[in-house]
Motif scaffolding. Sequence first.
Motif, PDB file in Angstrom:
ATOM      1  N   ARG A  11       0.828  -1.207   0.000  1.00 59.53           N
ATOM      2  CA  ARG A  11       0.000   0.000   0.000  1.00 59.53           C
ATOM      3  C   ARG A  11       0.862   1.257   0.000  1.00 59.53           C
ATOM      4  NH1 ARG A  11      -1.472   3.915   3.069  1.00 59.53           N
ATOM      5  NH2 ARG A  11      -0.173   3.174   4.784  1.00 59.53           N
ATOM      6  N   GLN A  12       1.953   1.232   0.763  1.00 59.99           N
ATOM      7  CA  GLN A  12       2.822   2.396   0.831  1.00 59.99           C
ATOM      8  C   GLN A  12       3.532   2.645  -0.482  1.00 59.99           C
ATOM      9  OE1 GLN A  12       5.006   1.013   4.227  1.00 59.99           O
ATOM     10  NE2 GLN A  12       3.874   2.275   5.663  1.00 59.99           N
ATOM     11  N   ILE A  13       3.929   1.587  -1.168  1.00 63.85           N
ATOM     12  CA  ILE A  13       4.622   1.751  -2.444  1.00 63.85           C
ATOM     13  C   ILE A  13       3.675   2.282  -3.512  1.00 63.85           C
ATOM     14  CG2 ILE A  13       5.720   0.484  -4.341  1.00 63.85           C
ATOM     15  CD1 ILE A  13       7.110  -1.224  -2.308  1.00 63.85           C
ATOM     16  N   THR A  14       2.469   1.723  -3.582  1.00 65.68           N
ATOM     17  CA  THR A  14       1.510   2.168  -4.599  1.00 65.68           C
ATOM     18  C   THR A  14       0.953   3.542  -4.283  1.00 65.68           C
ATOM     19  OG1 THR A  14      -0.246   0.977  -3.428  1.00 65.68           O
ATOM     20  CG2 THR A  14       0.839  -0.171  -5.243  1.00 65.68           C
ATOM     21  N   GLY A  15       1.057   3.960  -3.007  1.00 67.89           N
ATOM     22  CA  GLY A  15       0.557   5.277  -2.645  1.00 67.89           C
ATOM     23  C   GLY A  15       1.450   6.412  -3.073  1.00 67.89           C
ATOM     24  N   GLY A  16       2.746   6.148  -3.292  1.00 71.23           N
ATOM     25  CA  GLY A  16       3.683   7.171  -3.762  1.00 71.23           C
ATOM     26  C   GLY A  16       3.796   8.331  -2.795  1.00 71.23           C
ATOM     27  N   TYR A  17       3.771   9.559  -3.326  1.00 65.03           N
ATOM     28  CA  TYR A  17       3.945  10.752  -2.492  1.00 65.03           C
ATOM     29  C   TYR A  17       2.730  11.028  -1.613  1.00 65.03           C
ATOM     30  CZ  TYR A  17       8.214  12.110  -4.869  1.00 65.03           C
ATOM     31  OH  TYR A  17       9.500  12.139  -5.352  1.00 65.03           O
ATOM     32  N   ASN A  18       1.586  10.379  -1.916  1.00 64.18           N
ATOM     33  CA  ASN A  18       0.406  10.572  -1.091  1.00 64.18           C
ATOM     34  C   ASN A  18       0.386   9.656   0.121  1.00 64.18           C
ATOM     35  OD1 ASN A  18      -0.691  12.486  -2.876  1.00 64.18           O
ATOM     36  ND2 ASN A  18      -1.421  10.864  -4.215  1.00 64.18           N
ATOM     37  N   SER A  19       1.366   8.750   0.212  1.00 65.87           N
ATOM     38  CA  SER A  19       1.420   7.810   1.316  1.00 65.87           C
ATOM     39  C   SER A  19       2.564   8.193   2.243  1.00 65.87           C
ATOM     40  CB  SER A  19       1.642   6.393   0.782  1.00 65.87           C
ATOM     41  OG  SER A  19       1.746   5.465   1.836  1.00 65.87           O
ATOM     42  N   ASP A  57      15.102   8.983  -8.584  1.00 64.70           N
ATOM     43  CA  ASP A  57      15.931   8.809  -7.391  1.00 64.70           C
ATOM     44  C   ASP A  57      15.098   8.453  -6.166  1.00 64.70           C
ATOM     45  OD1 ASP A  57      18.799   9.092  -6.508  1.00 64.70           O
ATOM     46  OD2 ASP A  57      17.853  10.434  -5.052  1.00 64.70           O
ATOM     47  N   HIS A  58      13.766   8.495  -6.295  1.00 65.23           N
ATOM     48  CA  HIS A  58      12.856   8.119  -5.208  1.00 65.23           C
ATOM     49  C   HIS A  58      12.022   6.928  -5.670  1.00 65.23           C
ATOM     50  CE1 HIS A  58      13.825  12.397  -4.617  1.00 65.23           C
ATOM     51  NE2 HIS A  58      13.734  12.137  -3.328  1.00 65.23           N
ATOM     52  N   PRO A  59      12.626   5.754  -5.757  1.00 63.70           N
ATOM     53  CA  PRO A  59      11.953   4.604  -6.385  1.00 63.70           C
ATOM     54  C   PRO A  59      10.748   4.083  -5.620  1.00 63.70           C
ATOM     55  CG  PRO A  59      14.022   3.932  -5.370  1.00 63.70           C
ATOM     56  CD  PRO A  59      13.992   5.426  -5.320  1.00 63.70           C
ATOM     57  N   TYR A  60      10.577   4.480  -4.362  1.00 71.06           N
ATOM     58  CA  TYR A  60       9.417   4.034  -3.601  1.00 71.06           C
ATOM     59  C   TYR A  60       8.314   5.089  -3.560  1.00 71.06           C
ATOM     60  CZ  TYR A  60      12.380   0.280  -1.801  1.00 71.06           C
ATOM     61  OH  TYR A  60      13.203  -0.807  -1.698  1.00 71.06           O
ATOM     62  N   THR A 104      16.596   5.496   0.167  1.00 71.42           N
ATOM     63  CA  THR A 104      15.837   5.388  -1.068  1.00 71.42           C
ATOM     64  C   THR A 104      14.357   5.664  -0.854  1.00 71.42           C
ATOM     65  OG1 THR A 104      15.633   3.005  -0.675  1.00 71.42           O
ATOM     66  CG2 THR A 104      17.416   3.743  -2.105  1.00 71.42           C
ATOM     67  N   GLU A 105      13.906   5.701   0.407  1.00 75.21           N
ATOM     68  CA  GLU A 105      12.510   5.983   0.685  1.00 75.21           C
ATOM     69  C   GLU A 105      12.327   7.412   1.176  1.00 75.21           C
ATOM     70  OE1 GLU A 105      11.186   3.009   3.393  1.00 75.21           O
ATOM     71  OE2 GLU A 105      10.780   1.565   1.816  1.00 75.21           O
ATOM     72  N   SER A 106      13.409   8.177   1.207  1.00 72.96           N
ATOM     73  CA  SER A 106      13.324   9.544   1.694  1.00 72.96           C
ATOM     74  C   SER A 106      13.023  10.499   0.550  1.00 72.96           C
ATOM     75  CB  SER A 106      14.648   9.945   2.363  1.00 72.96           C
ATOM     76  OG  SER A 106      14.649  11.320   2.675  1.00 72.96           O
ATOM     77  N   GLU A 107      12.329  11.592   0.872  1.00 71.75           N
ATOM     78  CA  GLU A 107      12.034  12.602  -0.136  1.00 71.75           C
ATOM     79  C   GLU A 107      13.190  13.586  -0.305  1.00 71.75           C
ATOM     80  OE1 GLU A 107       8.287  14.546   0.186  1.00 71.75           O
ATOM     81  OE2 GLU A 107       7.253  12.786   0.929  1.00 71.75           O
TER      82      GLU A 107
END
Length: 250
Positions: A111-119, A226-229, A170-173
């Motif tokens: 869910r977190q991966i598919t949510g992108g920047y909204n998650s 650069d933000h693959p998640y 890699t999960e940081s903005e």
Amino acid sequence: MSPLAIGSLAFCFVFGAACLGMLLHSRLPDGHLSGDSRDAIKLATAIIGTLSALALGLLIASSKRSLDDANIELRTWSARVVLLDRVMAHYGPETKEMRGELRTLVQERLRQITGGYNSPIPVADGLDVEEIQDGLRNLTPGSNAQRWLQTRALQLSGEIAEAHWLRPETESEEFPSLFVAFLVVWLALLFGSFGLLTPRNATVVFTLFICSLSITGALALIIDMDHPYLGFIRVSEGPLVAAIDRLGKP
């Protein structure tokens, strides 16, 4: 700040510099745009153009490496989760609740991966793995086989938890904002010189507009990669989907 916002801001600077250069072209005295002056400007902008190309190349290489590393990490993580589930299944019915928690963990990460920047940035799944580890430690093996399975499950859960703490970058903005700021300044100087050395007409304005949009759009895509998640160019959720299909089976 999202890559789209960075790209839009960069476009305003770059195209704005080109427009400013065209405005100065019609207002500067003729001596400022003589043949010698033009040669000096072209020489200086050639250096800036080379620096900009090198900087873009470094950003592309760094972003591509981040995406590849994230894909490898996700496939490895998913494989370890499935293997942990199978080890717990072989241990016995005592692990049924922990297997359910493991499935929930995978679903949450999907869910977190598919949510992108909204998650929200995933930070808690490592704690969930630690809760499963606590449950594994509390098991009381009744045979040598169960004792080996408990040890193996603890090893796998430890590797899953370790992988969680190795991927915050890699999960940081966050992105090297100072480096990008310098690159935008270089591009603005470059396009400003283009506007300064060219006449002001519709064809030139349209060409500079398209070129500014293209290069700042490419910059936004590089930052996004650069933000693959999080971004539009992200890791494939295929390994997680496949893992969920295999979890919980007898």
